[in-house]
Design an enzyme around this catalytic site. Sequence first.
Site, mmCIF file in Angstrom:
data_model
loop_
_atom_site.group_PDB
_atom_site.id
_atom_site.type_symbol
_atom_site.label_atom_id
_atom_site.label_comp_id
_atom_site.label_asym_id
_atom_site.label_seq_id
_atom_site.Cartn_x
_atom_site.Cartn_y
_atom_site.Cartn_z
ATOM 1 N N CYS A 34 1.266 -8.333 -2.668
ATOM 2 C CA CYS A 34 0.147 -7.584 -2.082
ATOM 3 C C CYS A 34 -1.193 -8.090 -2.625
ATOM 4 O O CYS A 34 -2.210 -8.013 -1.938
ATOM 5 C CB CYS A 34 0.301 -6.093 -2.301
ATOM 6 S SG CYS A 34 0.494 -5.615 -4.013
ATOM 7 N N HIS A 274 -0.748 -1.465 -6.728
ATOM 8 C CA HIS A 274 -0.658 -1.963 -5.359
ATOM 9 C C HIS A 274 -2.058 -2.275 -4.823
ATOM 10 O O HIS A 274 -3.013 -1.584 -5.135
ATOM 11 C CB HIS A 274 0.018 -0.896 -4.486
ATOM 12 C CG HIS A 274 0.228 -1.339 -3.089
ATOM 13 N ND1 HIS A 274 0.939 -2.476 -2.771
ATOM 14 C CD2 HIS A 274 -0.203 -0.821 -1.913
ATOM 15 C CE1 HIS A 274 0.936 -2.628 -1.457
ATOM 16 N NE2 HIS A 274 0.250 -1.641 -0.917
#
Length: 328
Positions: A34, A274
């Site tokens: 990510c 994230h």
Amino acid sequence: MGTSTSSKIEKDFTDLGEEIPENLIGIENKSNTCYANSVIQSLYFCKEFKENLLSSKSLPNSLTKHMQDLFLLMKSSKKKTEVISAKAFIQQVKRLNILFDNENHHDSHEFLIWVLGTLDEELKKVGKSWIEDVFAGKSVTQFICLTCESISNREELFIDLSLDVMQNTSLISSLNSFTKPERMSEENKFHCDYCSCKQEAERRTLIKNTPQVLICHLKRFKYSEQYRRYTKLNYRVAFPCQLRLDNTLEENDGKIYELYSIIVHSGPGFQIGHYMSFVKINEYWIRFDDDYIERADENMIQYIFGSPRDVGSAPCGYILFYRLVNKF
Ligand SMILES: [Zn+2]
């Protein structure tokens, strides 16, 4: 990470009674990528970057070539939205930089700066690099000797501005502390060439040449002596959609920048957490979360300013991309 495919974004636009304005392509996340996916989306929707990249010469097996292939795949998709794999590009990243050659989480800012630096080197080998034309600005640090009042200037190119953050403040206050005059005294005196000795001085950094695309990196990861690791500052730092840049040498003051992309980090630190990115397309904010894409509203943008009490692992704006809109 979202589990559904990109059908959510189709529904968002159908509900508005509109067509998806341009290809919105999600990217798979199979091994903590990510950090890279968020950077790819922010650069893909930087039109100055994309146009230059796609018209550049490139050598086989270079990062430039792999990024061109990836962007072409995203651009030429027959479907307005779908999910693709960036595996070939990521494998090339791993071959070129041992730091990223594992399945760990990484700092998306470190990745972004490495990508821009690597492209710059590769482009220079086959012609002219345009990386500085798009992203580079010039700062000038002035040293004013408090004894003889002479001024010495030191100029430096920057690709992004790395800014300190404080709780319940804003990007403007981070920029203002970046350019705030500082007294140099005691052990930290300045060697004045005119006085030929160390003197008390005032130091101040200002922006001399403003870039076309201004990247602001909020320094949210801080090394903690107590915990002996990097911790994250979840501070609430508001940032405007339209930025008037006044931290420049006078003749350049008041340039207007428009926010077009935000890389957001959620989680307690860059090793755990994230990344996702928000991109403004026409008047709509779109949230790209790996393979999941949806329309975002203004409330969601305010939510990613951070946490007013620095608790938990709030989603926080981490890298802000602004585009110059006029010269006034
Ligand atoms: Zn002096």
